[in-house]
Design an enzyme around this catalytic site. Structure first.
Site, PDB file in Angstrom:
ATOM      1  N   ASP A 230       0.810  -1.221   0.000  1.00 48.87           N
ATOM      2  CA  ASP A 230       0.000   0.000   0.000  1.00 48.87           C
ATOM      3  C   ASP A 230       0.846   1.275   0.000  1.00 48.87           C
ATOM      4  O   ASP A 230       0.410   2.318   0.484  1.00 48.87           O
ATOM      5  CB  ASP A 230      -0.955   0.029   1.213  1.00 48.87           C
ATOM      6  CG  ASP A 230      -1.972  -1.098   1.163  1.00 48.87           C
ATOM      7  OD1 ASP A 230      -2.309  -1.541   0.051  1.00 48.87           O
ATOM      8  OD2 ASP A 230      -2.427  -1.537   2.242  1.00 48.87           O
ATOM      9  N   GLU A 231       2.035   1.226  -0.573  1.00 44.96           N
ATOM     10  CA  GLU A 231       2.900   2.404  -0.595  1.00 44.96           C
ATOM     11  C   GLU A 231       3.374   2.762  -2.001  1.00 44.96           C
ATOM     12  O   GLU A 231       4.284   3.572  -2.159  1.00 44.96           O
ATOM     13  CB  GLU A 231       4.104   2.202   0.333  1.00 44.96           C
ATOM     14  CG  GLU A 231       3.719   2.153   1.807  1.00 44.96           C
ATOM     15  CD  GLU A 231       4.931   2.202   2.728  1.00 44.96           C
ATOM     16  OE1 GLU A 231       6.063   2.358   2.222  1.00 44.96           O
ATOM     17  OE2 GLU A 231       4.747   2.078   3.953  1.00 44.96           O
TER      18      GLU A 231
END
EC number: 3.5.1.10
Length: 290
Positions: A230-231
């Site tokens: 999620d980055e």
């Protein structure tokens, strides 16, 4: 017959005269510039451009000749670039698990001609959503996975994706963490939807955690998948205001609508060659009416 449209995506160190050099090059080669969008990051000294061109029978240069000539110019300005000739629709695979709203929305938009691509398959680690794929006439592949079979399952995914020459993988709430090796293989070709306005509430159960925190806004984020969960570079985000009266269930319902819109926009941006990735940022050029 519509003229062929050629799209160049360009990034390089900012330098005086770069726009003149680029537009002059394409003019010299006989192209007509139908749109030119540029952005200069003055803090980092970087230049980005999306330039769309048309050619007709009077342009005698071949693709190889064009790319070789542009490579010479690119060396002079340290340009990183890619080109799309608009000659074929990108082949897309959608990965899902249990949740159906993003899958329904993407397949509906595809059927209505709102996504300029060829959705070749739906792949899931569960059989629950096979009926959705069948409804839209898209081949469904069941690829179950456990912690012990993850490597074998990803090998099967790779076989499917490569045998169909897939250009873009869309994780429409595919609730599995992809391995670093898999992501490396398809770097810049995997779009994920996360049901949170990142960087808030990364990982699992974001709506529940949003409820516990008493947030006043919830959102969704579409980003390119990277090794760091999620980055990855953010392509598109959306938010909706909520109140203390919302429950985890009502937050989830509101969030589903945000997710579908955000994911569809991100996929379209990618398909329309509107995105340049620079490190962990995505530079997204707005639509120009095309």
């Amino acid at each position: 017959m519509n003229p062929q449209i050629v799209t160049f995506l360009i990034k390089c160190p900012d330098k005086k005269g770069i726009i003149s050099a680029l537009t002059g090059f394409f003019f010299k080669e006989g192209f007509n510039i139908i749109s030119a969008q540029q952005y200069t990051n003055s803090l980092e000294g970087k230049f980005f451009m999306r330039i769309r061109l048309t050619s007709d029978d009077s342009v005698a240069i071949s693709k190889n000749q064009l790319e070789n000539k542009f490579s010479d110019l690119a060396k002079s300005y340290q340009i990183t670039w890619k080109v799309d000739y608009g000659s074929k629709k990108q082949k897309v695979a959608i990965l899902v698990s249990h949740t159906s709203h993003n899958l329904y929305d993407l397949l509906y938009r595809h059927r209505e001609g709102e996504l300029n691509c060829d959705v070749r398959m739906v792949i899931s680690n569960h059989q629950k959503l096979k009926s959705v794929a069948d409804m839209f006439g898209v081949p469904f592949h069941y690829a179950p996975v456990t912690a012990e079979t993850k490597s074998e399952q990803e090998n099967e995914l790779t076989r499917l994706l490569d045998s169909h020459k897939i250009d873009l993988i869309v994780m429409a709430r595919y609730m599995q963490i992809l391995s670093a090796g898999f992501i490396d293989r398809y770097q810049g070709k995997i779009i994920n939807i996360h049901h949170s306005f990142l960087p808030a509430f990364q990982g699992a159960n974001p709506y529940k955690r949003a409820y516990e925190r008493g947030v006043k806004l919830i959102g969704a984020t579409a980003h390119y998948a990277t090794k760091d969960l999620d980055e990855g570079p953010i392509i598109e985000q959306g938010v909706e205001r909520v109140t203390h009266e919302c429950t985890p269930a009502s937050l989830k319902k509101i969030g589903a609508d945000i997710e579908t819109l955000v994911l569809a926009k991100a996929v379209n941006f990618h398909l329309n060659n509107q995105v340049i990735v620079d490190g962990n940022k995505a530079i997204v050029f707005p639509e120009t009416g095309e």
